[in-house]
Design a protein around this motif. Sequence first.
Motif, PDB file in Angstrom:
ATOM      1  N   PHE A 115      29.329  39.237  48.978  1.00  0.00           N
ATOM      2  CA  PHE A 115      29.103  40.231  47.932  1.00  0.00           C
ATOM      3  C   PHE A 115      30.415  40.806  47.415  1.00  0.00           C
ATOM      4  O   PHE A 115      30.666  40.837  46.206  1.00  0.00           O
ATOM      5  N   LYS A 116      31.279  41.273  48.327  1.00  0.00           N
ATOM      6  CA  LYS A 116      32.490  41.956  47.871  1.00  0.00           C
ATOM      7  C   LYS A 116      33.424  41.026  47.128  1.00  0.00           C
ATOM      8  O   LYS A 116      34.055  41.433  46.136  1.00  0.00           O
ATOM      9  N   ASN A 117      33.508  39.773  47.559  1.00  0.00           N
ATOM     10  CA  ASN A 117      34.423  38.857  46.895  1.00  0.00           C
ATOM     11  C   ASN A 117      33.867  38.352  45.563  1.00  0.00           C
ATOM     12  O   ASN A 117      34.621  38.229  44.592  1.00  0.00           O
ATOM     13  N   MET A 118      32.572  38.080  45.501  1.00  0.00           N
ATOM     14  CA  MET A 118      31.985  37.655  44.231  1.00  0.00           C
ATOM     15  C   MET A 118      31.981  38.810  43.231  1.00  0.00           C
ATOM     16  O   MET A 118      32.245  38.620  42.034  1.00  0.00           O
ATOM     17  N   PHE A 119      31.698  40.003  43.718  1.00  0.00           N
ATOM     18  CA  PHE A 119      31.707  41.181  42.860  1.00  0.00           C
ATOM     19  C   PHE A 119      33.111  41.443  42.316  1.00  0.00           C
ATOM     20  O   PHE A 119      33.306  41.674  41.115  1.00  0.00           O
ATOM     21  N   SER A 120      34.100  41.369  43.209  1.00  0.00           N
ATOM     22  CA  SER A 120      35.487  41.585  42.785  1.00  0.00           C
ATOM     23  C   SER A 120      35.963  40.475  41.857  1.00  0.00           C
ATOM     24  O   SER A 120      36.706  40.728  40.900  1.00  0.00           O
ATOM     25  N   PHE A 121      35.535  39.244  42.122  1.00  0.00           N
ATOM     26  CA  PHE A 121      35.882  38.112  41.264  1.00  0.00           C
ATOM     27  C   PHE A 121      35.377  38.343  39.840  1.00  0.00           C
ATOM     28  O   PHE A 121      36.084  38.131  38.860  1.00  0.00           O
ATOM     29  N   GLY A 122      34.141  38.825  39.735  1.00  0.00           N
ATOM     30  CA  GLY A 122      33.579  39.113  38.416  1.00  0.00           C
ATOM     31  C   GLY A 122      34.338  40.208  37.689  1.00  0.00           C
ATOM     32  O   GLY A 122      34.556  40.128  36.477  1.00  0.00           O
ATOM     33  N   LEU A 123      34.784  41.230  38.436  1.00  0.00           N
ATOM     34  CA  LEU A 123      35.520  42.325  37.817  1.00  0.00           C
ATOM     35  C   LEU A 123      36.865  41.869  37.260  1.00  0.00           C
ATOM     36  O   LEU A 123      37.320  42.375  36.233  1.00  0.00           O
ATOM     37  N   THR A 124      37.519  40.913  37.934  1.00  0.00           N
ATOM     38  CA  THR A 124      38.829  40.457  37.451  1.00  0.00           C
ATOM     39  C   THR A 124      38.711  39.748  36.101  1.00  0.00           C
ATOM     40  O   THR A 124      39.662  39.731  35.317  1.00  0.00           O
ATOM     41  N   PHE A 125      37.548  39.155  35.830  1.00  0.00           N
ATOM     42  CA  PHE A 125      37.355  38.476  34.553  1.00  0.00           C
ATOM     43  C   PHE A 125      37.340  39.449  33.384  1.00  0.00           C
ATOM     44  O   PHE A 125      37.829  39.152  32.292  1.00  0.00           O
ATOM     45  N   LYS A 126      36.762  40.625  33.614  1.00  0.00           N
ATOM     46  CA  LYS A 126      36.523  41.566  32.519  1.00  0.00           C
ATOM     47  C   LYS A 126      37.401  42.811  32.569  1.00  0.00           C
ATOM     48  O   LYS A 126      37.261  43.686  31.717  1.00  0.00           O
ATOM     49  N   ALA A 127      38.283  42.907  33.554  1.00  0.00           N
ATOM     50  CA  ALA A 127      39.030  44.145  33.759  1.00  0.00           C
ATOM     51  C   ALA A 127      39.789  44.581  32.513  1.00  0.00           C
ATOM     52  O   ALA A 127      39.592  45.703  32.002  1.00  0.00           O
ATOM     53  N   TYR A 128      40.658  43.722  31.998  1.00  0.00           N
ATOM     54  CA  TYR A 128      41.491  44.119  30.862  1.00  0.00           C
ATOM     55  C   TYR A 128      40.673  44.290  29.590  1.00  0.00           C
ATOM     56  O   TYR A 128      40.893  45.224  28.806  1.00  0.00           O
TER      57      TYR A 128
END
Length: 551
Positions: free
Chosen positions: A486-499
């Motif tokens: 969960f934490k890694n997939m969730f964080s992975f998704g956030l890196t795509f849209k962060a900027y």
Amino acid sequence: MGLGILDVQDHVPGTTRYFDDPDRPQAAAADTAGAQGLKCDYSGPVPIILNPQPSDDPNDPLNWPLWRRDLITFILSMSAIFATSLGPILAANTLTLSVWFGLNFTYIALLTGYFLLGVGVAGFVFVPSGRIWGKRHSFIIGLVILIATSAWAGAVGRNYTSLLWARIIQGVGTAPFEGLVNAAVGDLYFVHERGKRMAFTNLAVFGGAFFTPILVGKITHTIRWWWTFNLVAIFCAISLVAVFFFCPETAYRRDAALNTDTVSFGTEGDHHLQPPPPYTQEINTRTEQQKKNEKKKKTFTQSLALFDGRKTDESFLKLLFRPFPLFTQPAFLWAALIQGTMIGWTVFIGVILAAIFLGPPLFWDEVQTGYAYTGPFVGALIGFITAGVFADWSAKTLTRLNGGIYEPEFRIFLVIPQFVFGVMGLFGFAATAQGTLEGRFHWVVPIIFFGFEVAGTVVGAVAGSLYIVDAYRDLAIEGFTCLIIFKNMFSFGLTFKAYEWLVESGIERVFYTLGAVQIVVCLLSIPMYVFGKRNRSFFHRHDILKIFGLR
């Protein structure tokens, strides 16, 4: 209804009765797993029944001296620091790498995102492997991978694709340390010893990584960015030697009756485990046949083996797919949210921090961005101290108030400091980061709030981990797999849209939204506390893994 926890009539794994009467500590009721007596810890003023009960085998980790168990935990924790440092290792170098490769910030953020993806995917393999063959081989294989891929990453030159693949495989090497170090605490310690150790291992796995950018910025400025990876390779090589020689296998296949933290003990009205009769003298006499059957202590050379036999007869494929149905079990979903969302927000801040402060009026470089992580590192220490002190104190105090009956739900009280630190950090960062760019606040102010957010992350990681270990120790490894996924997939998704999200919505709106989400997640702890025991009872009677054919 004990301290707000809804009770049940049946026997629930995880619920444990502690006897505080020093005159009656030793013998168990005759119907308790056929045991002649319960072993106790007499180191304190009040004897504590050891939970789980150690076997008579000298190779049982629970029988090792405490200093040896603590040494193993320390070595694994230090190794975990080096392994997990690879997650934020690029946080201070966002601008440097963007210029070096001639790519925008999103591509640089994805170097972290794909690392996290590698961790999440590799957890599927390492975790069931650890359950069947033990954890030692996973730690050693992970370190070998980290040494090779860190040297690779330090030698990519200007080849972005090569660095990306190195990062993905680095995630594979990191997976055993994210998924199995906390589970090793359950192997090495009794329930009453786990709180501080679990806080320490979580500090290593999650908090120690925040010291990395502080060093990385200066290293990059002094001897160039690729030496950050070269140094990790060197330290992982040292860790490999320490783990190989001083960390024997912690997993142990003991009689099920001794796992008193996973079998069913009753509470009110239950006579399966009654307070023991007055203590007279422990029976020390053994028959000659028992002496013949005693196992010999392994030699040092034997302890160096990567494998020492299967720890379970269960199928690897069944264990491989076990984490999936556990996401439908409220306790595991709660733990994933409590731990994973805060880690996701931390990763989110990490990948955008340099972008926020690189322009006017601050014009930060990699050194200043790295030094900004002093706040998060101090926050991680605060979280560690808070969790270490509050975890054991709250559990012991609530157990005493509950008539000597320990419920794993007492660990959920750790969400209170997580809520205070985490929500204050997110809303404070939202209010002050934009103000810093407008000259209304000094840059130290949002960094302080970032530190509070990290403190909440560490406390939340301890809360979720302790609850899973204490309430579902027989599923602890699969539970930690769920947390990793969960934490890694969730964080992975956030890196795509962060900027993109930051540019479209602005700092304040983004972080106020994150703070609101975190409030909702923390409030889920109230029904989890109230109904947690009934949830344990329900899934003890209706085994979700059996329903899916995985047990």
